[in-house]
Scaffold this active site. Structure first.
Site, PDB file in Angstrom:
ATOM      1  N   HIS A 148     -27.563  -3.322 -27.592  1.00  0.00           N
ATOM      2  CA  HIS A 148     -27.212  -3.773 -28.784  1.00  0.00           C
ATOM      3  C   HIS A 148     -27.209  -5.593 -28.541  1.00  0.00           C
ATOM      4  CE1 HIS A 148     -25.821  -0.615 -30.614  1.00  0.00           C
ATOM      5  NE2 HIS A 148     -24.537  -0.464 -29.732  1.00  0.00           N
ATOM      6  N   ASP A 184     -29.354   6.733 -28.469  1.00  0.00           N
ATOM      7  CA  ASP A 184     -28.181   6.115 -28.475  1.00  0.00           C
ATOM      8  C   ASP A 184     -27.637   6.473 -29.975  1.00  0.00           C
ATOM      9  OD1 ASP A 184     -25.677   4.620 -27.112  1.00  0.00           O
ATOM     10  OD2 ASP A 184     -25.632   4.013 -28.932  1.00  0.00           O
ATOM     11  N   HIS A 186     -25.731   5.027 -31.742  1.00  0.00           N
ATOM     12  CA  HIS A 186     -25.831   3.545 -32.600  1.00  0.00           C
ATOM     13  C   HIS A 186     -27.180   2.953 -32.440  1.00  0.00           C
ATOM     14  CE1 HIS A 186     -21.650   3.749 -31.051  1.00  0.00           C
ATOM     15  NE2 HIS A 186     -21.616   3.834 -32.297  1.00  0.00           N
ATOM     16  N   ASP A 276     -23.414   9.363 -26.630  1.00  0.00           N
ATOM     17  CA  ASP A 276     -22.611   9.058 -27.811  1.00  0.00           C
ATOM     18  C   ASP A 276     -22.927   9.841 -29.212  1.00  0.00           C
ATOM     19  OD1 ASP A 276     -24.380   7.189 -27.722  1.00  0.00           O
ATOM     20  OD2 ASP A 276     -23.046   5.518 -28.005  1.00  0.00           O
TER      21      ASP A 276
END
Length: 534
Positions: A148, A184, A186, A276
């Protein structure tokens, strides 16, 4: 310990100093103590999750396939290949002041900066291990995570973009093209942002459809975020609906990711892993199990064998279920190793899956990319040819001139995701020609396409969508009608619908003999098409 039954090994890069990043307690990742809860939970990005990942690789069934390597801290100057100097200065100053919350959920505490430097340096060591020929499979087991982190902004528990730094080092070390596949839960917005304007990196992200979550994460991860400038078409976002499980992810990988990577042909593949996206993670809403992660690993293994000589850099990101994340990591690495049988059974997976909605969205994503990329591509192509329109007789022409090589250059620069290695399907140059209009097309065709892969002759042009049932006569030295013109290698494919026409309502097509073109040869051919009332 070396494996007696296989010469496959994964070099795992790790440094225990990364455990010193303390993220605190509170209400989930907020750091808030409301004062009325007796038990506060650890921040989800805590050291326990990583301790279990280390221990399962040391003690689990996969341990014979693991070779442990030492990590190291990155030097500040190494960070500047991806991050802006003023951003790094901000982090250094925050560390000197004892730390602070950089953005929502992202805490730079005492010890955090040193851990971030270790994560970045350890990832750089892992990719250099591959680049120097010491191994083909390397796994950077790192925290804090990084995908990120943008060039100028921390975000989502991330300070430094570990994968982005590794990709840039690979490019600087001679790799011409790198693919990043981020699974991931996200969106890997930081990595995408860092390479958003280059055609040297294909960034692929499969994530839940969470959108933007604030000032630190302005990107929304939608299919419309395709890249900019030279990078247009090189950012492939695959937002998947909540609840997507093994079959949905597998379908997305096979139908979207695999074709894109085949067309891009990278020298290096970077697999960015976050567990995740599992069925039990507190920070995601997807339903992958060990079987799903294992299959993703196998797919990436196959892609690497075809394109990058088997070289894969794996970089750890999220995964916040303290125990199941370690199991899912084990499964990913089994897949990357392409082991014939699972080494470890899934202790808890049971979630029933209905992949129908995920499949529907994958198909919608495929359609969107096709339409979004082909339109701008044709606009650039027409611009490259300097086509001019005159009315009432429209003449589209490309003169034989010294600047014609710019067309070759622009074609190579506009390689769009989803169009193969420009194994051409040229689309819809003109549409809806009205009754009574006479249109003349003259193309001096550039056969000098040496930039383009495989020395194919890529010819130019045109699928005409004609809507009125007039009588049309088309003649040229090379004519063929199809849903699009396919030019492959030295061959010009010709398909004439007998009694049909360019669309089903057109009565006649007349075609002259086929004109041969020769791959790699410098030369020009003139192609004339006249359309008028019969």
């Amino acid at each position: 310990m070396a494996c007696a039954c296989s010469n496959k090994m994964i070099d795992v890069f790790w440094h225990e100093g990364m455990l010193n990043h303390e993220t605190g307690k509170g209400v989930f990742d907020s750091g808030i103590d409301p004062g009325f809860l007796d038990v506060l939970e650890k921040h989800p990005e805590n050291s326990d999750r990583i301790k279990n990942m280390v221990s399962i690789l040391q003690k689990g069934p996969i341990s014979p396939y693991i070779s442990w390597q030492h990590g190291r801290p990155a030097q500040v100057n190494e960070l500047l290949s991806f991050h802006a100097p003023e951003y790094i200065d901000e982090l250094i100053e925050a560390d000197k002041q004892g730390g602070k919350m950089i953005c929502a959920g992202t805490f730079l505490n005492p010890g955090s900066w040193d851990a971030a430097l270790l994560a970045a340096g350890t990832t750089l060591s892992a990719v250099k291990h591959i680049l120097d020929g010491h191994g083909k499979l390397a796994y950077a087991l790192v925290r804090p995570p990084g995908h990120h982190a943008q060039p100028k902004q921390a975000d989502g528990y991330c300070f430094l973009n570990n994968a982005g730094l590794a990709v840039q080092l690979a490019l600087d070390s001679g790799c011409k093209k790198v693919t990043v596949i981020d699974i991931d839960v996200h969106y890997g917005n930081g990595t995408a942002e860092g390479f958003y304007r280059t055609d040297k990196v294909l960034t692929v992200s499969l994530h839940m459809n969470h959108g933007s979550w604030g000032p630190s994460h302005p990107q929304n991860g939608s299919v419309g975020e395709l890249g900019e400038g030279e990078g247009y078409g090189y950012n492939l976002n695959i937002p998947l609906p909540n609840g997507t499980g093994d079959r949905g992810y597998g379908y997305a990988m096979k139908e979207l990711v695999v074709p894109a990577v085949h067309k891009f042909e990278p020298d290096m593949i970077v697999l960015v892993v976050g567990q995740d996206s599992s069925a039990f993670d507190p920070n995601g809403r997807q339903c992958l199990t060990m079987d799903g992660y294992r299959e993703i690993g196998r797919i990436v293994h196959s892609l690497a064998n075809k394109h990058s000589g088997g070289q894969i850099l794996i970089v750890q990101e999220g995964g916040y279920h303290i125990t199941y994340s370690a199991y899912c990591l084990h499964a990913i690495l089994e897949g990357v190793l392409d082991l014939p049988q699972p080494l470890l059974c899934d202790p808890i997976a049971y979630y029933p899956e209905d992949e129908a909605f995920a499949v529907e969205l994958v198909e919608a994503t495929r359609k969107y990319h096709k339409e979004a990329i082909q339109g701008p591509y044709m606009a650039k192509l027409v611009d490259a040819m300097n086509l001019t329109v005159l009315s009432p007789v429209a003449t589209y022409g490309c003169k034989r001139r010294k600047k014609l090589k710019t067309l070759d250059k622009r074609l190579s620069e506009t390689y769009p995701l989803g169009m193969g290695s420009l194994d051409f399907e040229i689309f819809n140059l003109l549409a809806s020609i009205n009754s009574g209009l006479c249109v003349s097309f003259t193309f001096d065709v550039v056969q000098h396409m040496e930039n383009l892969r495989d020395q194919h002759v890529y010819l130019l042009f045109a699928f005409f969508q004609v809507s009125l049932p007039n009588c049309y006569s088309l003649s040229s030295r090379s004519l063929y009608s199809h849903s699009a013109f396919h030019i492959l290698g030295n061959n010009i494919l010709r398909s004439v619908q007998q009694g049909g026409g360019l669309t089903s309502n057109l009565p006649t097509i007349q075609a002259d003999e086929k004109l041969p073109f020769y791959g790699g040869h410098k030369g020009f051919g003139k192609w004339n098409v006249n359309i008028g009332e019969g």
